[in-house]
Design a protein around this motif. Structure first.
Motif, short mmCIF file in Angstrom:
data_model
loop_
_atom_site.label_atom_id
_atom_site.label_comp_id
_atom_site.label_asym_id
_atom_site.label_seq_id
_atom_site.Cartn_x
_atom_site.Cartn_y
_atom_site.Cartn_z
N MET A 58 -1.22 -6.12 10.02
CA MET A 58 -0.08 -6.12 9.13
C MET A 58 1.02 -6.95 9.77
O MET A 58 1.20 -6.94 10.96
CB MET A 58 0.37 -4.69 8.91
CG MET A 58 1.16 -4.45 7.66
SD MET A 58 2.86 -4.99 7.57
CE MET A 58 3.61 -4.19 8.94
N ALA A 116 0.67 4.37 12.13
CA ALA A 116 1.77 3.41 12.03
C ALA A 116 2.82 3.69 13.11
O ALA A 116 2.76 4.72 13.79
CB ALA A 116 2.42 3.49 10.65
N ASP A 148 6.11 -1.13 11.89
CA ASP A 148 5.51 -1.26 10.55
C ASP A 148 6.47 -0.82 9.44
O ASP A 148 6.18 -0.97 8.27
CB ASP A 148 4.24 -0.40 10.46
CG ASP A 148 3.23 -0.75 11.53
OD1 ASP A 148 2.85 -1.94 11.62
OD2 ASP A 148 2.84 0.15 12.30
N ALA A 158 6.53 2.48 5.44
CA ALA A 158 5.87 1.48 6.30
C ALA A 158 4.75 0.84 5.49
O ALA A 158 4.27 1.39 4.50
CB ALA A 158 5.31 2.15 7.54
N LEU A 215 0.96 -1.13 6.10
CA LEU A 215 -0.14 -1.45 7.00
C LEU A 215 -1.16 -2.29 6.27
O LEU A 215 -1.19 -2.34 5.06
CB LEU A 215 -0.82 -0.17 7.50
CG LEU A 215 0.06 0.86 8.22
CD1 LEU A 215 -0.73 2.13 8.46
CD2 LEU A 215 0.55 0.28 9.53
#
Length: 135
Positions: free
Chosen positions: A1, A68, A72, A132, A134
């Protein structure tokens, strides 16, 4: 990511957060509002700085559970009771006290701080949500 954070020229300067996050990924992580309760359910800190630190630790724990971290995170939303601009010193002291411990980058991801009259418990001064992204 991949998350790219920046603050375009012309936006409010000298903020402790970036104004923009651009994320590439397919899986979103939403961490519900976290307050300063501890895992052993001991009493919460009575001061804003202490509550900010513990709430951020709890956000970090939620992020970690989803694989995460703060790198992120594309959005933080913070609710603070009886907000007044003078409280920013204590608020930032709480952030700075745990930033390295929890991997919170400085400047922080894009964030909003919203003053509210009261949160769900009378002793709770701050609640923090995170989003977040990902791969």
């Amino acid at each position: 990511m991949s998350v790219k954070m920046f603050s375009p020229t012309g936006m409010l300067p000298n903020t402790p957060y970036h104004h923009v996050a651009v994320a590439t990924g397919t899986r979103q992580v939403h961490v519900a509002g976290q307050v300063a309760h501890t895992r052993d359910d001991s009493s919460i800190p009575p001061d804003l700085a202490g509550q900010v630190s513990q709430a951020l630790r709890n956000v970090a724990h939620g992020l970690a559970g989803a694989g995460a971290g703060f790198r992120d995170v594309v959005r933080l939303t913070v609710y603070v009771t009886d907000w007044h601009p003078d409280k920013i010193v204590d608020f930032m002291a709480g952030v700075e006290a745990v930033a390295e411990e929890i991997g919170l980058p400085v400047p922080m991801p894009p964030a909003s701080l919203i003053g509210v009259e009261i949160l769900f418990e009378p002793d709770v001064l701050v609640e923090i949500e995170a989003i977040a992204v990902l791969d």
